[in-house]
Design an enzyme around this catalytic site. Structure first.
Site, PDB file in Angstrom:
ATOM      1  CE  LYS A 192      -1.580  -9.923 -15.957  1.00  0.00           C
ATOM      2  NZ  LYS A 192      -1.147  -9.240 -17.189  1.00  0.00           N
ATOM      3  CG  ASP A 224      -1.385  -6.063 -18.720  1.00  0.00           C
ATOM      4  OD1 ASP A 224      -2.631  -6.194 -18.714  1.00  0.00           O
ATOM      5  OD2 ASP A 224      -0.618  -6.904 -19.243  1.00  0.00           O
ATOM      6  CG  ASP A 248      -2.777   1.843  -3.901  1.00  0.00           C
ATOM      7  OD1 ASP A 248      -3.115   2.979  -3.525  1.00  0.00           O
ATOM      8  OD2 ASP A 248      -1.624   1.385  -3.776  1.00  0.00           O
ATOM      9  CG  ASP A 252      -1.360   7.231  -6.591  1.00  0.00           C
ATOM     10  OD1 ASP A 252      -2.364   7.410  -5.869  1.00  0.00           O
ATOM     11  OD2 ASP A 252      -0.187   7.345  -6.173  1.00  0.00           O
TER      12      ASP A 252
HETATM   13  C1  IPM Z   1      -1.371   4.535   2.615  1.00  0.00           C
HETATM   14  C2  IPM Z   1      -1.850   3.315   1.893  1.00  0.00           C
HETATM   15  C3  IPM Z   1      -2.143   2.223   2.884  1.00  0.00           C
HETATM   16  C4  IPM Z   1      -3.083   3.600   1.014  1.00  0.00           C
HETATM   17  C5  IPM Z   1      -3.466   2.357   0.217  1.00  0.00           C
HETATM   18  O1  IPM Z   1      -2.597   1.647  -0.299  1.00  0.00           O
HETATM   19  O2  IPM Z   1      -4.665   2.112   0.117  1.00  0.00           O
HETATM   20  C6  IPM Z   1      -2.926   4.735   0.001  1.00  0.00           C
HETATM   21  O3  IPM Z   1      -1.967   4.478  -0.955  1.00  0.00           O
HETATM   22  C7  IPM Z   1      -4.262   5.043  -0.635  1.00  0.00           C
HETATM   23  O4  IPM Z   1      -4.359   4.974  -1.854  1.00  0.00           O
HETATM   24  O5  IPM Z   1      -5.209   5.386   0.105  1.00  0.00           O
HETATM   25 MG    MG Z   2      -2.643   4.867  -2.937  1.00  0.00          MG
END
Ligand code: IPM
Ligand code: MG
Ligand code: NAD
Length: 358
Positions: A192, A224, A248, A252
């Site tokens: 960013k 973003d 992180d 996901d």
């Molecule tokens: C549980 C949490 C601390 C962890 C992170 O934020 O790294 C999880 O979300 C991940 O992605 O491994």
């Molecule tokens: Mg995570």
């Protein structure tokens, strides 16, 4: 030499999914010794700390760690240092596990399980390299205090510190460039830099390191925009390198492209090739104890463990091939189920992988 593997199942679905990965590792008849220890909320309940010294010691003295997941809503009101999540953060920090590799691969059979159109995701194979021991996750100072200046002077305020040292950026850059070199030679650094000093610094170092990798095409993208491009045209990416917080979130998002977060393994490595291997998902308290969680991310994490920490790539290939086979047979846990396939439980999925291995 017997390899030592610490098995830390943790909370929620942790035990259910790690059990299946342990069955798979055991079936391969390698020279490995598995030792289990409590971690997370389970360890807090038993021993008063989410990462008890005995568990940390075991992890440090192992070649690799197979980790399930930690966390449960019931611990949310504990002081931060006693919350289950501190266990995984503590392991990462204490063992210097700075390089987090999160591949997102779409198995052809799951093209319909993805929330994106099959033509957008089919053939997807990207790697997110997330820096794991720095950034706003660990930066100090942090806390809650009385604001000393600004428009809200005198009010209580919460604050954290985003920071990266040059060494931290250089070493994750090298991991990412090396990975890109072995793949399709494309590296996208996500930051960013239009707003954050830390990100501009990150970008400058990436450009400097890139001089040693003329065969890798380095590009930069704001986070973003990266979040948007990942759902617009994810196959444009090869390797993404980014900081702890952005990584992180983006990992996901990338996981969901593959159909379910229950499919995404990960490896967290330190400079001496010790590694912690865990699914990218959490403890899924909403489905814990029902034998319905998808164990494949954990089983695939065990394959990464064999490949990266034990140098057993033939055994890793076998596991990955077995996973492809069970998917081809039409077996699906609830998270990837669609009409025309056969819904199986966590342990039945484990049974099927074992059968495909033999
Ligand atoms: C549980 C949490 C601390 C962890 C992170 O934020 O790294 C999880 O979300 C991940 O992605 O491994
Ligand atoms: Mg995570
Ligand atoms: N590395 C870790 O241990 C880790 C990672 C992420 C979250 N967490 C923790 O887990 C707890 C729950 O967090 P959350 O709900 O935000 O994330 P989560 O990943 O646990 O769950 C998100 C959603 O995905 C589903 N899901 C996750 N894994 C699945 C699997 N294997 N099979 C089928 N469905 C699956 C869950 O049922 C839920 O609906 C929190 O305490 C969080 O801090 C731990």
């Amino acid at each position: 030499m017997t390899y030592k593997i610490a098995v830390l199942p943790g909370d929620g679905i942790g035990k259910e999914i790690v059990d299946q990965a342990v069955r798979v590792l055991t079936a391969l008849k390698l020279d490995i010794a598995l030792e289990e220890a409590p971690v997370g909320g389970a360890a807090y309940d038993q021993l008063g700390h989410p990462l008890p010294p005995s568990t940390l010691e075991l992890a440090k003295n192992s070649n690799a760690i197979l980790f399930g997941a930690v966390g449960d809503w019931k611990y949310d009101s504990l002081p931060r240092e006693h919350r289950p999540e501190q266990a995984i953060l503590g392991l990462r920090k204490n063992m210097g596990l700075f390089a987090n590799l999160r591949p997102a691969i779409l198995y052809p059979q799951l093209a319909n399980a993805s929330s994106l159109k099959p033509e957008v995701v089919s053939g997807l194979d990207i790697l997110i390299v997330r820096e794991l021991t720095g950034d706003i996750y660990f930066g100090t100072p942090r806390g809650v205090r009385t604001a000393e200046d600004g428009a809200f002077k005198g009010e209580q305020e919460g604050f954290d510190t985003m920071r990266y040292a040059e060494t931290e950026v250089r070493r994750i850059a090298r991991i990412a460039f090396e990975a890109a070199r072995k793949r399709n030679g494309k590296l996208c650094s996500v930051d960013k830099a239009n707003v954050l000093e830390t990100s501009q610094f990150w970008r400058d170092i990436m450009i400097d390191v890139s001089k040693q990798y003329p065969d890798v095409a380095l590009t930069h993208m704001y986070v973003d925009n990266a979040a948007m491009q990942l759902v617009r045209a994810p196959k444009e990416f090869d390797v993404i390198v980014t900081g702890n917080l952005f990584g992180d979130i983006l990992s996901d998002e990338a996981a969901m492209l593959t159909g379910s977060i229950g499919m995404l393994p990960s490896a967290s490595l330190n400079a001496s090739n010790q590694g912690l291997y865990e699914p990218s998902h959490g403890s899924a308290p909403d489905i814990a104890g029902k034998n319905i969680a998808n164990p494949l991310a954990t089983i695939l994490s065990a394959a990464m463990l064999l490949r990266y920490s034990l140098n057993e790539s033939a055994a890793a290939d076998k596991i990955e091939e077995a996973v492809r086979q069970v998917l081809a047979q039409g077996l699906r846990t609830a998270d990837i189920y669609e009409e025309g396939t056969e819904k199986v439980s966590t342990s039945q999925m484990g049974d099927a992988v074992l059968k495909a291995l033999s």
